[in-house]
Design a protein around this motif. Sequence first.
Motif, PDB file in Angstrom:
ATOM      1  N   VAL A   6       0.887  -1.163   0.000  1.00 33.75           N
ATOM      2  CA  VAL A   6       0.000   0.000   0.000  1.00 33.75           C
ATOM      3  C   VAL A   6       0.925   1.214   0.000  1.00 33.75           C
ATOM      4  CG1 VAL A   6      -1.863   1.195   1.194  1.00 33.75           C
ATOM      5  CG2 VAL A   6      -1.715  -1.311   1.294  1.00 33.75           C
ATOM      6  N   GLY A   9       6.129   4.145  -3.107  1.00 35.31           N
ATOM      7  CA  GLY A   9       7.171   5.186  -3.108  1.00 35.31           C
ATOM      8  C   GLY A   9       8.563   4.594  -2.937  1.00 35.31           C
ATOM      9  N   ASN A  10       9.437   5.396  -2.306  1.00 33.14           N
ATOM     10  CA  ASN A  10      10.859   5.021  -2.187  1.00 33.14           C
ATOM     11  C   ASN A  10      11.078   3.699  -1.468  1.00 33.14           C
ATOM     12  OD1 ASN A  10      11.696   7.503  -3.310  1.00 33.14           O
ATOM     13  ND2 ASN A  10      11.290   8.492  -1.340  1.00 33.14           N
ATOM     14  N   VAL A  68       2.937   3.982   3.151  1.00 29.92           N
ATOM     15  CA  VAL A  68       2.553   5.364   2.836  1.00 29.92           C
ATOM     16  C   VAL A  68       3.035   6.262   3.977  1.00 29.92           C
ATOM     17  CG1 VAL A  68       0.518   4.758   1.464  1.00 29.92           C
ATOM     18  CG2 VAL A  68       0.266   5.126   3.926  1.00 29.92           C
ATOM     19  N   MET A  94       5.395   2.566   8.431  1.00 33.03           N
ATOM     20  CA  MET A  94       5.047   3.976   8.626  1.00 33.03           C
ATOM     21  C   MET A  94       5.615   4.471   9.961  1.00 33.03           C
ATOM     22  SD  MET A  94       1.080   4.102   7.412  1.00 33.03           S
ATOM     23  CE  MET A  94       0.580   2.914   8.634  1.00 33.03           C
TER      24      MET A  94
HETATM   25  N1  LIG Z   1      12.378   7.199   3.764  1.00 33.60           N
HETATM   26  C1  LIG Z   1      12.872   6.791   4.945  1.00 33.60           C
HETATM   27  O1  LIG Z   1      14.045   6.906   5.290  1.00 33.60           O
HETATM   28  C2  LIG Z   1      11.997   6.098   5.927  1.00 33.60           C
HETATM   29  C3  LIG Z   1      12.567   5.520   7.057  1.00 33.60           C
HETATM   30  C4  LIG Z   1      11.747   4.860   7.948  1.00 33.60           C
HETATM   31  C5  LIG Z   1      10.395   4.811   7.714  1.00 33.60           C
HETATM   32  N2  LIG Z   1       9.874   5.402   6.614  1.00 33.60           N
HETATM   33  C6  LIG Z   1       8.443   5.373   6.447  1.00 33.60           C
HETATM   34  O2  LIG Z   1       8.131   4.646   5.298  1.00 33.60           O
HETATM   35  C7  LIG Z   1       6.927   5.165   4.772  1.00 33.60           C
HETATM   36  C8  LIG Z   1       7.107   5.367   3.287  1.00 33.60           C
HETATM   37  O3  LIG Z   1       8.174   6.290   3.064  1.00 33.60           O
HETATM   38  P1  LIG Z   1       8.653   6.625   1.588  1.00 33.60           P
HETATM   39  O4  LIG Z   1       9.895   7.429   1.733  1.00 33.60           O
HETATM   40  O5  LIG Z   1       8.646   5.387   0.766  1.00 33.60           O
HETATM   41  O6  LIG Z   1       7.435   7.593   1.147  1.00 33.60           O
HETATM   42  P2  LIG Z   1       6.986   8.003  -0.314  1.00 33.60           P
HETATM   43  O7  LIG Z   1       8.116   7.855  -1.282  1.00 33.60           O
HETATM   44  O8  LIG Z   1       6.273   9.317  -0.189  1.00 33.60           O
HETATM   45  O9  LIG Z   1       5.942   6.856  -0.685  1.00 33.60           O
HETATM   46  C9  LIG Z   1       4.611   6.831  -0.259  1.00 33.60           C
HETATM   47  C10 LIG Z   1       3.739   6.545  -1.490  1.00 33.60           C
HETATM   48  O10 LIG Z   1       2.415   6.202  -1.072  1.00 33.60           O
HETATM   49  C11 LIG Z   1       1.514   6.851  -1.941  1.00 33.60           C
HETATM   50  N3  LIG Z   1       0.180   7.042  -1.361  1.00 33.60           N
HETATM   51  C12 LIG Z   1      -0.334   8.148  -0.757  1.00 33.60           C
HETATM   52  N4  LIG Z   1      -1.610   7.933  -0.384  1.00 33.60           N
HETATM   53  C13 LIG Z   1      -1.921   6.673  -0.747  1.00 33.60           C
HETATM   54  C14 LIG Z   1      -3.101   5.874  -0.633  1.00 33.60           C
HETATM   55  N5  LIG Z   1      -4.205   6.371  -0.076  1.00 33.60           N
HETATM   56  N6  LIG Z   1      -3.080   4.610  -1.092  1.00 33.60           N
HETATM   57  C15 LIG Z   1      -1.964   4.125  -1.660  1.00 33.60           C
HETATM   58  N7  LIG Z   1      -0.814   4.832  -1.822  1.00 33.60           N
HETATM   59  C16 LIG Z   1      -0.800   6.096  -1.360  1.00 33.60           C
HETATM   60  C17 LIG Z   1       2.190   8.165  -2.210  1.00 33.60           C
HETATM   61  O11 LIG Z   1       1.620   8.789  -3.351  1.00 33.60           O
HETATM   62  P3  LIG Z   1       1.586  10.424  -3.381  1.00 33.60           P
HETATM   63  O12 LIG Z   1       2.979  10.851  -3.641  1.00 33.60           O
HETATM   64  O13 LIG Z   1       0.606  10.703  -4.475  1.00 33.60           O
HETATM   65  O14 LIG Z   1       1.096  10.890  -2.027  1.00 33.60           O
HETATM   66  C18 LIG Z   1       3.638   7.732  -2.425  1.00 33.60           C
HETATM   67  O15 LIG Z   1       3.888   7.333  -3.758  1.00 33.60           O
HETATM   68  C19 LIG Z   1       6.600   6.449   5.549  1.00 33.60           C
HETATM   69  O16 LIG Z   1       5.605   6.199   6.515  1.00 33.60           O
HETATM   70  C20 LIG Z   1       7.875   6.766   6.241  1.00 33.60           C
HETATM   71  O17 LIG Z   1       7.630   7.378   7.505  1.00 33.60           O
HETATM   72  C21 LIG Z   1      10.644   6.029   5.699  1.00 33.60           C
END
Ligand SMILES: NC(=O)c1ccc[n+]([C@@H]2O[C@H](COP(=O)([O-])OP(=O)(O)OC[C@H]3O[C@@H](n4cnc5c(N)ncnc54)[C@H](OP(=O)(O)O)[C@@H]3O)[C@@H](O)[C@H]2O)c1
Length: 278
Positions: A6, A9-10, A68, A94
């Motif tokens: 769900v 993204g990254n 997400v 998340m």
């Molecule tokens: N990056 C890190 O270092 C890191 C570390 C630890 C934990 N995390 C956690 O991992 C999670 C994801 O991070 P990320 O960096 O991968 O974020 P991201 O790149 O922003 O990926 C999230 C994706 O989910 C999509 N999305 C939004 N609403 C949605 C919905 N209703 N249904 C399905 N998809 C939806 C977003 O689309 P839109 O762009 O259109 O909104 C985006 O493509 C976050 O909760 C973050 O706190 C990240």
Amino acid sequence: MKTCFVGGGNMASAMISGMVGQGGVAGDIVVIEPLSPARTALEQRFGVRTLPAVDASIAMVDTIVLAVKPQAARAAIMPVAQAIAGQPLVISIMAGVRISSLRTLFADKPGLAYVRAMPNTPATIQRGISGIYLEASVSAPQRAVVETLLSTLGAVVWVASEAMIDAVTAVSGSGPAYVFLAIEALERAAVDLGFSATDARALALHTFRGAAELAFVSETAPAQLRENVTSKGGTTAAALAHMHATQFTDHWVAAVQAAAKRAHVLGDELAAALQQAP
Ligand SMILES: NC(=O)c1ccc[n+]([C@@H]2O[C@H](COP(=O)([O-])OP(=O)(O)OC[C@H]3O[C@@H](n4cnc5c(N)ncnc54)[C@H](OP(=O)(O)O)[C@@H]3O)[C@@H](O)[C@H]2O)c1
């Protein structure tokens, strides 16, 4: 084993890249991602199936990975909760969203087992480390699934309580920023000593990478490695004496404690927001 991501993204992309790269069947992976360019990229790079929104095809998936942003948790999870008919394992990466909130968002469906994992940004190049908390109801085969999935992002550390996920956030989740700051400081010192910006960056980056890799391959503890390069009255000793005199490590430890406190407060705020009616 069918897995539903769900959010595409990254973090989800890094996990899918690792799964497919390690021989996982792309056809067993479905990604719900509203952004059309992101869906196209996932389909072309990995051959996975994508959906712009939840549909009935996810009803019987074995594992759901919630990837997400926390602010999108409610909007993303509620349709998933309505669509599932089985008892999948739910893995949330998340930040700050507690299992009690996940349970509420999944409408208290019986038989679901929840896992929280906190990766860090080096996960995007498969060099991360994730702290993982498993609810007691997670079975041994499900634990193996968790380990396989999270290992695609790098190393894993198991924690015994959900509260320790806040500590993981403070140490390794925010940790890359501390390291980047230290790299910046060494780079600035090199520029002040007369190096070009390019050479200063090379000196700082290679020093960090080399020292970290040496610490990894060596059987000697980091403290001993440090002592090994510190001759009495020498240059390293002069730098370390200054660091000790200015309580460098105490400041570092206090900073990580501040991060842990903040993680706890942010978790409380998110829990309160997610308990409210939509
Ligand atoms: N990056 C890190 O270092 C890191 C570390 C630890 C934990 N995390 C956690 O991992 C999670 C994801 O991070 P990320 O960096 O991968 O974020 P991201 O790149 O922003 O990926 C999230 C994706 O989910 C999509 N999305 C939004 N609403 C949605 C919905 N209703 N249904 C399905 N998809 C939806 C977003 O689309 P839109 O762009 O259109 O909104 C985006 O493509 C976050 O909760 C973050 O706190 C990240």
